[in-house]
Design a protein around this motif. Structure first.
Motif, PDB file in Angstrom:
ATOM      1  N   LEU A 168       0.876  -1.171  -0.575  1.00 59.44           N
ATOM      2  CA  LEU A 168       0.035  -0.009   0.002  1.00 59.44           C
ATOM      3  C   LEU A 168       0.858   1.551  -0.002  1.00 59.44           C
ATOM      4  CD1 LEU A 168      -3.442  -0.041  -0.099  1.00 59.44           C
ATOM      5  CD2 LEU A 168      -2.902   0.429   2.320  1.00 59.44           C
ATOM      6  N   LYS A 169       0.727   2.157  -0.797  1.00 56.45           N
ATOM      7  CA  LYS A 169       1.274   3.843  -0.645  1.00 56.45           C
ATOM      8  C   LYS A 169       0.057   4.689  -0.466  1.00 56.45           C
ATOM      9  CE  LYS A 169       4.982   5.511  -1.788  1.00 56.45           C
ATOM     10  NZ  LYS A 169       6.407   4.735  -2.420  1.00 56.45           N
ATOM     11  N   LEU A 170      -0.505   4.432  -0.236  1.00 58.11           N
ATOM     12  CA  LEU A 170      -1.577   6.030  -0.098  1.00 58.11           C
ATOM     13  C   LEU A 170      -3.310   5.032   0.150  1.00 58.11           C
ATOM     14  CD1 LEU A 170      -2.288   8.312   0.043  1.00 58.11           C
ATOM     15  CD2 LEU A 170      -2.762   8.901  -2.274  1.00 58.11           C
ATOM     16  N   ILE A 171      -3.397   5.619   1.389  1.00 60.57           N
ATOM     17  CA  ILE A 171      -5.262   5.702   1.678  1.00 60.57           C
ATOM     18  C   ILE A 171      -5.839   6.535   1.895  1.00 60.57           C
ATOM     19  CG2 ILE A 171      -5.132   5.564   4.254  1.00 60.57           C
ATOM     20  CD1 ILE A 171      -6.945   3.124   4.278  1.00 60.57           C
ATOM     21  N   TRP A 172      -6.976   6.643   0.851  1.00 64.38           N
ATOM     22  CA  TRP A 172      -7.863   7.535   0.831  1.00 64.38           C
ATOM     23  C   TRP A 172      -8.969   7.518   1.863  1.00 64.38           C
ATOM     24  CZ3 TRP A 172      -6.593  12.366  -1.420  1.00 64.38           C
ATOM     25  CH2 TRP A 172      -6.161  12.331  -1.978  1.00 64.38           C
ATOM     26  N   LEU A 173      -8.864   8.417   2.664  1.00 59.64           N
ATOM     27  CA  LEU A 173     -10.381   8.791   3.384  1.00 59.64           C
ATOM     28  C   LEU A 173     -10.999  10.046   3.079  1.00 59.64           C
ATOM     29  CD1 LEU A 173      -8.592   8.189   6.951  1.00 59.64           C
ATOM     30  CD2 LEU A 173      -9.856   6.461   5.419  1.00 59.64           C
ATOM     31  N   ASN A 174     -12.496  10.529   3.400  1.00 60.61           N
ATOM     32  CA  ASN A 174     -13.089  11.132   2.909  1.00 60.61           C
ATOM     33  C   ASN A 174     -14.204  11.248   4.526  1.00 60.61           C
ATOM     34  OD1 ASN A 174     -15.951  11.713   0.904  1.00 60.61           O
ATOM     35  ND2 ASN A 174     -14.642  13.309   2.073  1.00 60.61           N
ATOM     36  N   PHE A 175     -14.440  12.395   5.345  1.00 59.73           N
ATOM     37  CA  PHE A 175     -14.776  12.316   6.062  1.00 59.73           C
ATOM     38  C   PHE A 175     -15.223  13.579   6.951  1.00 59.73           C
ATOM     39  CE2 PHE A 175     -13.458   7.932   6.917  1.00 59.73           C
ATOM     40  CZ  PHE A 175     -14.728   7.204   6.720  1.00 59.73           C
ATOM     41  N   PRO A 176     -16.342  14.133   6.647  1.00 64.57           N
ATOM     42  CA  PRO A 176     -17.880  13.480   6.246  1.00 64.57           C
ATOM     43  C   PRO A 176     -17.772  13.821   5.185  1.00 64.57           C
ATOM     44  CG  PRO A 176     -17.905  16.231   7.365  1.00 64.57           C
ATOM     45  CD  PRO A 176     -16.452  15.566   7.435  1.00 64.57           C
ATOM     46  N   ASN A 177     -18.330  12.057   5.074  1.00 64.10           N
ATOM     47  CA  ASN A 177     -18.520  11.247   3.820  1.00 64.10           C
ATOM     48  C   ASN A 177     -18.932  11.763   2.496  1.00 64.10           C
ATOM     49  OD1 ASN A 177     -18.864   8.277   2.602  1.00 64.10           O
ATOM     50  ND2 ASN A 177     -17.069   8.623   2.499  1.00 64.10           N
TER      51      ASN A 177
END
Ligand SMILES: Cc1ncc(COP(=O)(O)O)c(C=O)c1O
Length: 399
Positions: A175-184
């Motif tokens: 894994l190089k990068l993880i995307w998070l998005n909150f509030p989603n």
């Protein structure tokens, strides 16, 4: 609502033909094909309220007779305004020079981030992974695809949070990068601070970056949601990259103004590379952005407008016994397709509403897990929202 694939002539990047259709372009062309028909649009998450006057005035006052190239590192005043806002909002010490770089809105920052973090493909035996939640803003995946990374789809748990158990050692090591998005977007779910801490713990263990798209951070109704920088404060923001924008908070989608903040090594790299990319924000927009990040009263007023519209729809769905999940923040409601619709099919339900003049997004657009949901964006003015709620109630009363 049908999905069309993206054709690609053979002389071009073959990844283009793997891109998923862009929902909004398709929706717009369907509307364009029906001139004279009036639609109530709860589909697109584009704020419709005015940009506050003091921000527009700051823009106009900053237009100079002579026009010079802006810099990608941005005006020191803008970096200071952003750092000041982050420090006030999250209680973390953000340095305007080390931790912040402006962006032309968050979309370009998101699209352009992955290629700057991926290793040289010729030195790798297996492709690097970019982890993307199973329902997500499309640009994370499109960027990964276009830059030849492999997408690792992170399943959601029943609270609409990515299930971190899916990051096994075999996954974590690639894994190089993880995307998070909150509030989603699309679910409106909010992540607790402990979730960000858990992700950063994994990032430290395996050596990947965590990118948190916090575009909706200011559209909350109960309490301000936590952000990634709070969880990364004790490590000097190591491996943490936050992207935020004035688009939703200050009704400034047309201005294209946001920022990237966090890991000082990443910020130094961005200041080196971004001047080559043509993404420097025009200086008059930067001056308007300084005004916007320095004021909270207009954001409070906007939250109050959204709260009224949100309550209207929540009441309508409660009256009709329709389940709303997630939906704690942002200007979205994540609504379960009623049982009366065959297979609770979101495309079918959205089509049914479209035929009655109401546009919503089928959850299936975002991925199979969204198939039994629709997303409504309560961005129109309250009168239009009332009209929309009446259409919904009528449809939900149909036999
Ligand atoms: C989750 C998410 N991130 C980013 C964006 C892009 O926002 P901006 O206007 O800052 O490019 C959007 C736009 O809808 C979004 O939903």
């Amino acid at each position: 609502m049908a999905l069309l694939s993206t054709p690609c002539p053979s002389a071009m990047n073959p990844a283009i033909s793997q891109l998923k259709p862009y929902a909004f372009t398709q929706l717009r062309s369907r509307q364009d094909a029906m001139p004279g028909v009036r639609f109530v649009d709860l589909g697109v998450g584009d704020p419709q309220d005015e940009t506050p006057a003091f921000i527009r005035e700051a823009l106009v006052a900053a237009i100079t007779p002579a026009s010079r190239y802006p810099t990608a590192a941005g005006l020191p005043e803008l970096r200071r305004a952003i750092a000041g806002w982050l420090t006030r909002r999250y209680g973390v010490a953000v340095d305007a020079d080390k931790h912040v770089v402006p962006a032309n809105g968050s979309k370009e920052a998101i699209y352009n981030l992955a290629p700057l973090l991926l290793d040289d493909p010729s030195r790798r035996r297996t492709r690097e992974l970019i982890a993307i939640p199973e329902l997500a803003y499309q640009v994370y995946g499109d960027s990964a695809t276009m830059h030849h990374a492999e997408i690792f789809t992170l399943p959601f748990d029943r609270h609409w949070l990515p299930d971190l158990n899916a990051i096994t050692p075999a996954v974590g090591e690639r894994l190089k990068l993880i995307w998070l998005n909150f509030p989603n977007n699309p679910t409106g779910a909010v992540a607790p601070l402990s979730f960000y801490r858990d992700v950063l713990e994994l990032a430290g263990r395996y050596g990947f970056y965590v990118a948190s798209d916090e575009a909706y951070s200011e559209l909350w109704y109960d309490a301000p949601p936590p952000g990634l920088l709070q969880a990364a404060r004790d490590t000097g923001f190591r491996r943490a990259i936050v992207i935020n924008t004035l688009s939703k908070r200050s009704n400034m989608t047309a201005y294209r103004s946001g920022f990237i903040a966090g890991d000082p090594e990443v910020i130094a790299m961005l200041k080196n590379v971004r001047p080559r990319m043509g993404v420097a924000t025009p200086e008059f927009v930067q001056r308007a952005a300084v005004a916007a990040w320095s004021d909270e009263a207009h954001v409070e007023a906007q939250r109050a407008r959204y709260a009224e519209r949100r309550a209207l729809f929540l009441d309508a769905f409660t009256r009709k016994d329709v389940a709303v999940e997630g939906s704690e923040a942002a200007f979205y409601l994540w609504v379960r397709v009623p049982e009366s619709v065959a297979g609770r099919n979101s495309f079918q339900f959205a089509e049914h509403l479209f035929e009655r003049g109401l546009i919503v997004l089928p959850g299936g657009f975002f991925g199979p897990r969204g198939q039994e949901y629709i997303r409504i964006a309560f961005v129109p003015k309250i009168d239009v929202c009332r009209e929309a709620a009446a259409i919904l109630e009528r449809v939900l009363e149909e036999p």
